[in-house]
Design an enzyme around this catalytic site. Structure first.
Site, short mmCIF file in Angstrom:
data_model
loop_
_atom_site.label_atom_id
_atom_site.label_comp_id
_atom_site.label_asym_id
_atom_site.label_seq_id
_atom_site.Cartn_x
_atom_site.Cartn_y
_atom_site.Cartn_z
N HIS A 279 0.79 -0.97 -0.23
CA HIS A 279 0.15 0.11 -0.14
C HIS A 279 0.91 1.22 -0.04
CE1 HIS A 279 0.82 -0.53 4.24
NE2 HIS A 279 0.20 0.54 4.68
N HIS B 144 1.40 3.97 1.87
CA HIS B 144 1.69 4.83 3.26
C HIS B 144 3.15 4.88 3.10
CE1 HIS B 144 -2.19 4.11 5.65
NE2 HIS B 144 -2.29 5.15 5.10
N ASP C 159 5.66 4.60 5.25
CA ASP C 159 6.51 3.64 5.70
C ASP C 159 6.59 2.27 5.02
OD1 ASP C 159 3.88 3.23 6.74
OD2 ASP C 159 4.47 1.92 8.24
N HIS C 160 6.06 2.20 3.84
CA HIS C 160 6.11 1.23 3.01
C HIS C 160 6.55 1.43 1.50
CE1 HIS C 160 3.71 -1.70 5.75
NE2 HIS C 160 3.32 -0.56 6.28
N HIS D 285 -7.69 -1.75 5.57
CA HIS D 285 -6.63 -0.83 6.05
C HIS D 285 -7.23 0.44 5.73
CE1 HIS D 285 -3.19 0.35 8.06
NE2 HIS D 285 -2.47 0.93 7.22
N ASP E 244 -0.37 -3.96 5.85
CA ASP E 244 -1.16 -3.45 7.32
C ASP E 244 -2.65 -3.89 6.87
OD1 ASP E 244 1.46 -2.46 7.59
OD2 ASP E 244 0.59 -0.35 7.70
N HIS F 75 6.18 -5.37 11.73
CA HIS F 75 5.34 -4.19 11.71
C HIS F 75 5.07 -3.85 13.35
CE1 HIS F 75 2.45 -1.00 10.94
NE2 HIS F 75 3.31 -0.97 9.70
#
Length: 309
Positions: free
Chosen positions: A63, A65, A67-68, A141, A212, A270
């Site tokens: 996805h 976001h 942090d990914h 998510h 996530d 995570h």
């Protein structure tokens, strides 16, 4: 085949854990690595690992976001600087192409290899060749997020060399043809069918890597019968309401999915930065009460999945 964890933290990097990225080592199977997610600092983590960026073949983004994702532009350009010239394919949700194209255009980056970006619009099979298949399904998510089921196809059984020697069949090219299941005619007129001299097929391995998600049917669907399930475990059970409100999972949620789907090994990642030192063992203990064969990943840790026999 083994999983190498480059980053195992949630949200933002900490001193103990970088943000999410996982490498699947397929050097033995196809001479490459596959990367799953690419949080900020992933290329620096790779420098301190055995992973070879130039031999990365595919990158799967769960996805969008940060942090990914935020490590992706730097990693793509560094691959060029390191002499990477083989094609690279990115898979991820809609918007991935716009993000990558904008970052490369604004920064004036030039790649020395062919880059293909495949945006996932529907669930199902997104990649397949003679040896592997990758399936995807939506998770639950805050934004569109996917999980990936990596299926290694069954391998031909071992050639029954002792049986062939008893028949007086000389070793050499004939063995190779029989190993491939071909029909061979010997000089003395005998006909041998390859399938008659092969043992039972060697079952392929199944690894499931989820983005996530809170506890959901999509995760359960992907994880069915997996050899390894990689599932987020951002919080402990006492933060269940917090986890649910932010569309994340607890260690207990991850273990429930593993148990109900019949996954053999659960690896949790995570991890929220609130869990440091001995506090991490709380997450592990909660999961093992539900699914005994559970682990918590840490940065630069690997887990091998040998071939089945």
């Amino acid at each position: 085949m083994d999983l190498y964890f480059l980053g195992t933290g949630a949200g933002m990097p900490s001193k103990q854990r970088n943000v999410t990225s996982i490498a699947l080592n397929l050097l033995e199977e196809r001479g490459t690595y596959w990367l799953f997610d690419c949080g900020e600092g992933t290329q620096q983590q790779i420098l301190n690992s055995p992973v070879k960026l130039g031999r990365t073949e595919m990158i799967f983004i769960t996805h969008l976001h940060g942090d990914h994702l935020y490590g992706l532009p730097g990693l793509l350009t560094s691959r060029s600087y390191l002499g990477g010239d083989t094609p690279l394919t990115l898979y991820g949700p809609q918007g991935l192409k716009r993000f990558v194209d904008t970052a490369l255009e604004v920064s004036g980056a030039h790649l020395t290899y062919a880059l293909q970006i495949v945006e996932i619009l529907e669930e199902g099979i997104i990649f397949e060749d003679d040896s592997f298949q990758v399936e995807t399904a939506r998770l639950e998510h805050r934004i569109e997020c996917f999980g990936f089921r990596i299926i290694e196809k069954d391998q031909p059984g071992k050639l029954m060399q002792d049986k062939l020697k008893e028949l007086g069949v000389p070793a050499g090219p004939i063995y190779g043809k029989l190993k491939q299941g071909q029909t061979v005619q010997l000089e003395d007129g005998r006909t041998l069918h390859g399938m008659d001299y092969l043992g039972a097929p060697i079952p392929g391995r199944i690894i499931v890597i989820l983005g996530d998600t809170r506890y959901c049917n999509g995760a359960q669907q992907l994880a069915r019968g997996a050899d390894i399930l990689v599932h987020e475990a951002t919080f402990a059970m006492d933060k269940q309401e917090l986890a649910y409100s932010f569309d994340h999972a607890t260690s207990h949620d991850a273990a429930r999915i593993a148990r109900e789907a019949g996954a053999n090994v659960l690896i949790m990642t995570h991890i929220s930065s609130r869990y440091q030192g001995d506090a991490v063992s709380e997450l592990l203990h909660e999961a093992q009460q539900v699914h005994m064969n559970s682990y918590i990943a840490k940065d630069f840790w690997s887990f091998e999945l040998p071939r089945k026999v």
